[in-house]
Each structure stands twice: as C-alpha cells, then as structure tokens.
Scaffold this motif. Structure first.
Motif, PDB file in Angstrom:
ATOM      1  N   LEU A 316      -4.990  -1.856  -4.798  1.00 49.09           N
ATOM      2  CA  LEU A 316      -5.647  -2.571  -3.699  1.00 49.09           C
ATOM      3  C   LEU A 316      -6.106  -3.966  -4.137  1.00 49.09           C
ATOM      4  N   VAL A 317      -6.678  -4.057  -5.337  1.00 48.41           N
ATOM      5  CA  VAL A 317      -7.159  -5.368  -5.820  1.00 48.41           C
ATOM      6  C   VAL A 317      -5.969  -6.299  -6.091  1.00 48.41           C
ATOM      7  N   SER A 318      -4.954  -5.786  -6.785  1.00 48.18           N
ATOM      8  CA  SER A 318      -3.796  -6.639  -7.133  1.00 48.18           C
ATOM      9  C   SER A 318      -3.093  -7.146  -5.869  1.00 48.18           C
ATOM     10  N   MET A 319      -2.881  -6.260  -4.930  1.00 45.34           N
ATOM     11  CA  MET A 319      -2.152  -6.669  -3.729  1.00 45.34           C
ATOM     12  C   MET A 319      -3.001  -7.595  -2.850  1.00 45.34           C
ATOM     13  N   LEU A 324      -3.843 -13.244  -1.085  1.00 49.26           N
ATOM     14  CA  LEU A 324      -4.620 -14.499  -1.113  1.00 49.26           C
ATOM     15  C   LEU A 324      -3.883 -15.624  -1.825  1.00 49.26           C
ATOM     16  N   TRP A 325      -2.975 -15.281  -2.700  1.00 40.19           N
ATOM     17  CA  TRP A 325      -2.175 -16.303  -3.401  1.00 40.19           C
ATOM     18  C   TRP A 325      -1.464 -17.186  -2.368  1.00 40.19           C
ATOM     19  N   HIS A 326      -1.095 -16.580  -1.223  1.00 42.46           N
ATOM     20  CA  HIS A 326      -0.370 -17.336  -0.199  1.00 42.46           C
ATOM     21  C   HIS A 326      -1.246 -18.401   0.478  1.00 42.46           C
ATOM     22  N   GLY A 327      -2.534 -18.179   0.508  1.00 46.59           N
ATOM     23  CA  GLY A 327      -3.386 -19.176   1.135  1.00 46.59           C
ATOM     24  C   GLY A 327      -4.775 -18.649   1.375  1.00 46.59           C
ATOM     25  N   ALA A 328      -5.699 -19.593   1.624  1.00 45.29           N
ATOM     26  CA  ALA A 328      -7.090 -19.223   1.834  1.00 45.29           C
ATOM     27  C   ALA A 328      -7.309 -18.858   3.296  1.00 45.29           C
ATOM     28  N   GLU A 329      -6.837 -17.719   3.695  1.00 41.52           N
ATOM     29  CA  GLU A 329      -6.990 -17.237   5.070  1.00 41.52           C
ATOM     30  C   GLU A 329      -7.233 -15.733   5.020  1.00 41.52           C
ATOM     31  N   TRP A 330      -8.054 -15.253   5.924  1.00 39.31           N
ATOM     32  CA  TRP A 330      -8.309 -13.807   5.978  1.00 39.31           C
ATOM     33  C   TRP A 330      -7.022 -13.038   6.256  1.00 39.31           C
ATOM     34  N   THR A 331      -6.138 -13.641   7.047  1.00 38.51           N
ATOM     35  CA  THR A 331      -4.898 -12.941   7.400  1.00 38.51           C
ATOM     36  C   THR A 331      -4.058 -12.639   6.149  1.00 38.51           C
ATOM     37  N   PHE A 332      -4.066 -13.560   5.190  1.00 37.83           N
ATOM     38  CA  PHE A 332      -3.308 -13.327   3.956  1.00 37.83           C
ATOM     39  C   PHE A 332      -3.955 -12.210   3.127  1.00 37.83           C
ATOM     40  N   LEU A 333      -5.296 -12.182   3.166  1.00 39.98           N
ATOM     41  CA  LEU A 333      -5.996 -11.111   2.461  1.00 39.98           C
ATOM     42  C   LEU A 333      -5.655  -9.759   3.116  1.00 39.98           C
ATOM     43  N   PHE A 334      -5.655  -9.738   4.445  1.00 39.19           N
ATOM     44  CA  PHE A 334      -5.321  -8.501   5.173  1.00 39.19           C
ATOM     45  C   PHE A 334      -3.873  -8.084   4.883  1.00 39.19           C
ATOM     46  N   GLY A 336      -2.184  -8.615   2.146  1.00 35.11           N
ATOM     47  CA  GLY A 336      -2.151  -8.014   0.806  1.00 35.11           C
ATOM     48  C   GLY A 336      -2.768  -6.630   0.809  1.00 35.11           C
ATOM     49  N   LEU A 337      -3.897  -6.513   1.506  1.00 36.02           N
ATOM     50  CA  LEU A 337      -4.605  -5.233   1.597  1.00 36.02           C
ATOM     51  C   LEU A 337      -3.731  -4.183   2.284  1.00 36.02           C
ATOM     52  N   TYR A 338      -3.036  -4.615   3.313  1.00 38.65           N
ATOM     53  CA  TYR A 338      -2.134  -3.720   4.052  1.00 38.65           C
ATOM     54  C   TYR A 338      -1.054  -3.174   3.109  1.00 38.65           C
ATOM     55  N   HIS A 339      -0.452  -4.063   2.327  1.00 37.12           N
ATOM     56  CA  HIS A 339       0.593  -3.611   1.402  1.00 37.12           C
ATOM     57  C   HIS A 339       0.010  -2.746   0.274  1.00 37.12           C
ATOM     58  N   GLY A 340      -1.202  -3.089  -0.154  1.00 34.03           N
ATOM     59  CA  GLY A 340      -1.874  -2.262  -1.165  1.00 34.03           C
ATOM     60  C   GLY A 340      -2.101  -0.861  -0.610  1.00 34.03           C
ATOM     61  N   ALA A 341      -2.571  -0.795   0.652  1.00 38.90           N
ATOM     62  CA  ALA A 341      -2.831   0.505   1.291  1.00 38.90           C
ATOM     63  C   ALA A 341      -1.537   1.301   1.440  1.00 38.90           C
ATOM     64  N   LEU A 342      -0.452   0.617   1.797  1.00 43.24           N
ATOM     65  CA  LEU A 342       0.841   1.317   1.929  1.00 43.24           C
ATOM     66  C   LEU A 342       1.266   1.922   0.586  1.00 43.24           C
ATOM     67  N   LEU A 343       1.051   1.159  -0.482  1.00 43.63           N
ATOM     68  CA  LEU A 343       1.417   1.666  -1.818  1.00 43.63           C
ATOM     69  C   LEU A 343       0.560   2.866  -2.204  1.00 43.63           C
ATOM     70  N   VAL A 344      -0.740   2.784  -1.860  1.00 46.39           N
ATOM     71  CA  VAL A 344      -1.647   3.898  -2.165  1.00 46.39           C
ATOM     72  C   VAL A 344      -1.212   5.148  -1.384  1.00 46.39           C
TER      73      VAL A 344
END
Lengths: 478, 84
Positions: A316-319, A324-334, A336-344
């Motif tokens: 979850l943290v890595s993804m 966020l690497w893509h840009g300073a926007e909440w959508t990018f954080l979401f 990453g979080l979405y993909h982290g959750a899918l992996l989990v």
C-alpha cells in the motif's frame, strides 16, 4: 521539440549525420551537447538544475566508492538521496503539501494564511531525478563502479532520448553502453526504423485521436452519462498506453539506430491476466525502480511487523508513493492506493483462500477461455484505475463515480463507441499478433510482402486521419 | 547428521513453496531459480519470504534472499539460521 515534430526530425537528422562520422569519444560529446540543446528547447532555465544533479551524483558516487569507512559511505549516500529528493519535493510537492497542511489546520480550527509559491515544474524532473538516484545507490550496494569521466555520467543523465519521459534506465545498464564503442548493424538500423514508425503510428494516429474522444467526457463541465464515462475510460486507457508506448517505442528505435539498447517499457499490458502480471508489463522502468529502491527496502525495514500485514503495508505504501510520483494530486495518490489495494486483494485471494485451486479448468479449451476471461476482467480493473488517473481533482473523481453508478444510462454513446473502436482496433490487432507469436517485433518479422502491406496501411491511416498538430505527450508533465 | 537436518529443512521448505505457489506437486532442487517457477516475481518473492519466516520462525531479509543464486543457497542460509 517533440519526437513527432518536424523540428525534432531536423534536429535528429543533423545529430545523426554527425554521429555516424565521428569517433566514439566525440560521439559522446555530441550526444551530450544534443541533450543540453534538446532540454533547453523546452526550458533553458532548468539547465542549471540538471548540471547540479550531475555534480551531486558524480561527486557522491566517487566518494561512496572511494571511502573505506561504512559511515562515510552512508553519509555521501544520504547526501545524494536527500538532496535529490529535496529538489524533487520542492519543485513538485511543495505547494500541494503546504495547501493541504493549511486546509488541515483550518479544519482543526487553527487557520493560517499562506501564499502558494509560483513554482514551474521542470520538464521531466521525476524521470531524470529517478535516473540519477540509481547511480549512488547501486554504487553503495556494490552493484556497479562509478565512472571516472564526468562527461560520461553527464551523458547518462542528460541522454536526450530518455531525458523528458524515460525509460528510467539504470546507470549500470546505460553507462557501459556510453563508455564502450557502439556498433550499428544493418539489422539494428532496420529494427530501429520499425520501432520509430510503430511509435509514430501509436502517437499520431491512435493516442492523439483518442485524446479528442476522451477530453469532452472528462471536461469539468461535462454532463455525460455513466455509460459514456465508462467508454471514455476504456478510450483513455488506450490513449495513455499509445501515448507513452509511442514515445517509449520511438526512444528505443532512435536509440537502436545509434547502437544503444534502450530498455523495454511496456510488454503487452492489456494481456495481463492478473494485477501482478499487469505491473510486470506496464511502465516497466518505473515498476522495477519502485521494486528495487522502495518496495524491497521498505519490506526489510518493516521486519518488526510479523506475517502478512508486513506485505500489505509495504504494497500500500509503495504503490501510493508510485501514484504520487506522477504528480501532486489526490487523484494520483488514489490511483496508487487503488493498485496497492488490488495487489493486496490478489495476495489474500491467492495465499489465504487458494483461489487458484478452485477455479482451474481442466480442458485445454476451458483453460484458454479462462485466460481470456481473466484478460477481459483485468482490463475492466485497469480502465477503472485509469479513470481515477484521468480525473482532474478528487471532487471531479467523486462526480465521475456518482455518474457511473447512479446515472449510467443518461445518453447513447454509439458515436463514442465507434470512435473508440476505430482507433483502438488497429492497435489491438497488432498486439494480438504480438501476443500470439510472443514476438514484440511482430510486424518486422513478417514476410516482406505482408510487412509492406501493414506499413502501407499504417502510413495511410497516419496521413489520412493522423493528428499533425503535435500534441504533447501525457507523461511529459510528470 | 548435518545432511539429515538439511533434508528435513528441504522438506519443510518444499511445503512452503507448494503453499505459496499453489502447486502441491512442486519439487524444489538446489539449482532451482526464479526462472523455473513462472510466477516467482518480486511480489511472490516477499510472500515466500514471509511464509518461510513463519515456517522456520526466523527473520529474513528480502534483499538478502533476492541476492541468493538458487534454492540451494536459500537452504544453506536457512540451515545457518535454524541449526546455527
């Protein structure tokens, strides 16, 4: 100066002409100068930033290798990593952090006045900083020796084919190609040209046309139905892939004609059968970077957490940070979080519930069908993630989700469906060939007659319907 | 004596591999690498590390395990940690 512009064609023709007649060391000097000219054509003001990063990387690399004491090695590694991340943090995340902190304080009843700094994001900063970061870390880990020649290192950082949008190739892979003389065979030249043409096709015919299809649906004032949003998400998934793979393919092709082996960045991501497989195929240079420099060290650092929660937190943290690497926007954080959750979820389904044991068809036909069902299902998950990625803000994302769930049938998206299919089908057909043969150079390895017909069709599509107004590549903004 | 203990650890590690890669028929061997198991990538690597830690009640480092050349070296590392 975009790869698909006339300006770049002239620039490359001049550089390539000189490159072919110069000896190796002068070739490197020429490429270095070309890199600085190329970057300055975007914004000469940040030229000094690249010079600074080159100096930090080179100096710290030498000190890490030259020091005998572990403490000194660690000190120079920290200096290099912290200064690079501080530069990235300032240019990319400062305003985001300050505005969100101010919002948080306001919510807790302690409003503060703040003024956002007028910071211009240097083009390609996330790419070249991630590239420079690999150098001192790999030296510290004993995976490579530093180069003594600062010009070689400068060329590694400012190599114009990778400067603006990657691939984020490691120093240990690219530096040996810089320091040793390169050979250009006739086959390299032809394969390179084939990659350049494929990249141009993906960008000019597919990505830039799909961009026009997608933009109205994702506009802030759009009143599109959920069905249109779904279709536009599919279209954007193809657009993003063709835009970025178009760029990466051109970079690989241009590199190949100069004797460089630039790493593969995409390996048929839409044929992924699960989320793990997807991340082995999508933006490979970033996902492997995250794996080696963030995910594995983080997992080891969390050794005080026992069992599977350690895996879940690491993912979850890595993804999230990858998002966020893509840009300073909440959508990018979401995103990453979405993909982290899918992996989990994938790990839980696999390791805890052993889902594979229950859904494994026995017949050959059943197994093949099951593969296609998984590919289809994965595409839905990827496209949903791309909708998060494409949303313009968190509130826009919630608006899109609301439409998708509660106002699905508001409009008939037939025109949208036709446009999406018209531009996506040619890519899918070629990719299907690549997938079935297991050969990414599928067109190039056909019989000369078949090849000629395919190239002629592609050229016809580019000339007839290609967008010639040189739209910027999406990943340039990162 | 050492050989017997190594074989015992190998049996237990084989069980861990079977569980992680969902393949009861899996047979590990010393020269085995990630290339021999299609699904052994970075994600499954940490799942394997956690499952091994749980089975042998040891602490492993994912980077360190990743550096090992093959399953044989992983077994040697486990023997070192378990037997001492």
């Amino acid at each position: 100066m975009l790869f698909n512009s006339l300006e770049f064609a002239i620039f490359f023709a001049i550089v390539y002409g000189l490159y072919l007649v110069l000896p190796h060391q002068w070739q490197n000097k020429l490429l270095l100068a070309a890199g600085f000219i190329f970057y300055s054509s975007w914004d000469w003001r940040f030229f000094s930033l690249i010079i600074l990063l080159i100096c930090i990387g080179y100096f710290c690399g030498m000190k890490i290798d030259g020091s005998k004491e572990a403490k000194t090695k660690k000190l120079f590694l920290s200096l290099s990593v912290v200064s690079s991340l501080a530069i990235l943090g300032f240019f990319k995340y400062f305003n985001f952090f300050v505005s969100n902190l101010a919002g948080l304080l306001k919510a807790f009843g302690a409003p503060v006045e703040y003024h956002a700094l007028n910071i211009i994001l240097p083009m390609g900063i996330s790419f070249y900083i991630f590239k420079t970061l690999t150098y001192p870390i790999d030296i510290y880990r004993g995976k490579m020796k530093p180069t003594k020649n600062i010009l070689d290192f400068a060329l590694y950082v400012s190599f114009f084919l990778q400067l603006i949008a990657g691939p984020i190739q490691r120093a240990k892979d690219l530096l040996p190609q810089i320091t040793a003389p390169r050979r250009i065979g006739l086959n390299d030249f032809y394969e390179g040209c084939s990659l350049i043409f494929w990249g141009l096709f993906l960008k000019i015919f597919v990505a830039d046309n799909l961009s026009k299809v997608v933009a109205p649906v994702f506009a802030l004032n759009s009143s599109c139905s959920g069905a249109e949003i779904l279709l536009a998400s599919y279209a954007f998934t193809f657009q993003l892939f063709c835009d970025f793979e178009g760029y990466s393919s051109m970079a690989r092709g241009l590199g190949r004609v100069m004797g460089f082996d630039i790493m593969l960045n995409f390996n048929l991501p839409f044929f992924a059968v699960n989320i793990q497989d997807f991340w082995n195929r999508w933006h490979i240079s970033l996902s492997t970077w995250i794996r080696d420099y963030l995910y594995t060290p983080l997992f080891d650092a969390l050794s005080f957490i026992r069992g599977n929660p350690r895996i879940y937190i690491t993912l979850l943290v890595s993804m999230s940070l990858m998002g966020l690497w893509h840009g300073a926007e909440w959508t990018f954080l979401f995103f990453g979080l979405y993909h982290g959750a899918l992996l989990v979820i994938y790990i839980i389904l696999r390791s805890r519930f052993h889902i594979k044991r229950y859904i494994q068809p026995k017949s050959v036909f059943g197994q093949q069908l099951w593969v296609w069902v998984r590919i289809f299902f994965m595409f839905q998950l990827i496209a949903f993630g791309m909708m998060i990625f494409r949303a313009q803000s968190a509130s826009h994302l919630f608006f899109l989700l609301h439409r998708l769930i509660f106002q699905f049938n508001g409009g008939a998206p037939k025109a949208l469906l036709f446009q999406f299919l018209a531009f996506a089908c040619p890519v899918f057909i070629i990719q299907f060939g690549q997938y079935k043969t297991g050969d990414l150079m599928f067109i190039y390895h056909r019989h000369w007659l078949v090849k000629t017909v395919i190239y002629a069709i592609m050229l016809h599509l580019i000339l007839g319907w290609g967008v010639m107004s040189t739209e910027e590549f999406i990943y340039f903004q990162f | 004596m050492m050989e017997a203990k190594r074989n015992e650890i190998k049996k237990r590690l084989n069980r861990v591999f079977g569980e992680v890669f969902d393949d009861e028929k899996i047979e590990i061997f010393d020269e085995m690498t990630a290339k021999d198991i299609g699904e052994w990538d970075s994600l499954m690597h940490i799942v394997l590390v956690v499952a091994t830690e749980k089975e042998f009640k040891v602490t492993l480092n994912a980077a360190e395990v990743g550096e090992l050349k093959n399953v044989g070296e992983m077994l040697d590392l486990l023997c070192e940690r378990v037997i001492g």
